[in-house]
Design an enzyme around this catalytic site. Structure first.
Site, mmCIF file in Angstrom:
data_model
loop_
_atom_site.group_PDB
_atom_site.id
_atom_site.type_symbol
_atom_site.label_atom_id
_atom_site.label_comp_id
_atom_site.label_asym_id
_atom_site.label_seq_id
_atom_site.Cartn_x
_atom_site.Cartn_y
_atom_site.Cartn_z
ATOM 1 C CG PHE B 39 -1.872 -1.176 1.249
ATOM 2 C CD1 PHE B 39 -3.108 -1.095 0.612
ATOM 3 C CD2 PHE B 39 -1.528 -2.364 1.876
ATOM 4 C CE1 PHE B 39 -3.984 -2.175 0.612
ATOM 5 C CE2 PHE B 39 -2.397 -3.452 1.891
ATOM 6 C CZ PHE B 39 -3.622 -3.356 1.254
ATOM 7 C CB VAL B 77 1.143 0.296 5.405
ATOM 8 C CG1 VAL B 77 0.902 1.791 5.282
ATOM 9 C CG2 VAL B 77 -0.188 -0.467 5.433
ATOM 10 C CB CYS B 78 4.775 2.947 1.752
ATOM 11 S SG CYS B 78 6.196 4.056 1.632
ATOM 12 C CB ILE B 79 7.393 3.108 7.024
ATOM 13 C CG1 ILE B 79 7.435 3.725 8.410
ATOM 14 C CG2 ILE B 79 8.710 3.303 6.293
ATOM 15 C CD1 ILE B 79 8.349 2.995 9.377
ATOM 16 C CB ALA B 82 2.167 5.069 6.747
#
Lengths: 93, 130
Positions: B39, B77-79, B82
């Site tokens: 994501f 999820v891409c940190i 995010a």
């Protein structure tokens, strides 16, 4: 042999036009989401005969009739198309 | 065949995030492997446990969680994306001194290297955006 997936309407952006400009022999086009609005215009006819697909559910949800030269497919066939083509390029801008 | 999905779109912004879920279900139903779902960009909102859509609308976060549980999916999820959008794990919220965390159970935060790894190891990458 690329699978091009266009998910935006040709009335709102150039995704379909730009996709068709890169079309090479053996490529196929799949219209999904608002991309199915392309079926109300003639641009998609620039793709070779037999190479145009659309998600039947997305066309039906928008009340769009699927032309005879376009194959309406379900999610299962969508996955199958992805197994037969590589790479898979999504056009949404 | 091994698939990887990249989801760039938030729930409720367009149909795209719902299409990704639909495609994931269809490929799993056919016995294919889903190597990872990454994501990215606005797609990080798919991992926010605070989303509370009306009962007559699809709950994409809950549906991804259910699919993750059923198939042991790797939902990443891409940190960096995010953090910008306020999707934080407990440890990130602590590190950044924020008062709350909202990363949904079943999702994890990681870097773009996980997308590169998915592209290298999966047979197909399908991107859902816009």
């Amino acid at each position: 042999m690329t699978l091009h997936i266009v998910s935006k309407s040709p009335y709102g952006c150039n995704a379909l036009t730009e996709c068709l400009a890169t079309f090479a022999e053996g490529d196929v086009l799949l219209l999904i989401e608002d991309g199915v609005y392309a079926l109300t215009d003639h641009k998609w006819e620039a793709a070779p005969a037999g190479s145009v697909y659309c998600l039947r559910a997305d066309a039906e949800a928008r009340g769009i009739a699927i032309p005879e030269k376009v194959e309406g497919i379900d999610d299962t066939r969508w996955v199958e198309l992805c197994t037969r083509h590589n790479p898979i390029v999504s056009w949404y801008k | 065949m091994k698939f990887a999905l990249a989801v760039h779109s938030a729930p409720h912004t367009s149909q795209s995030a719902a299409s990704a879920l639909r495609f994931a279900r269809a490929l799993l139903a056919q016995g294919h492997e889903l190597y990872r779902v990454f994501f990215y960009c606005d797609g990080v909102h798919n991992g926010s446990v605070l989303a509370a859509p009306p009962q007559d609308e699809a709950d994409l976060v809950g549906e991804w969680q259910a699919l993750q549980q059923a198939h042991g999916l790797d939902l990443v999820v891409c940190i960096a994306a995010a953090q910008r959008r306020g999707v934080l794990s407990e440890s990130e919220a602590g590190r950044l001194e924020k008062s709350a965390a909202n990363l949904a159970p079943g999702f994890e935060l990681a870097g773009l290297g996980q997308l590169a790894d998915a592209i290298a190891n999966a047979d197909r990458l399908v991107t859902f955006g816009g």
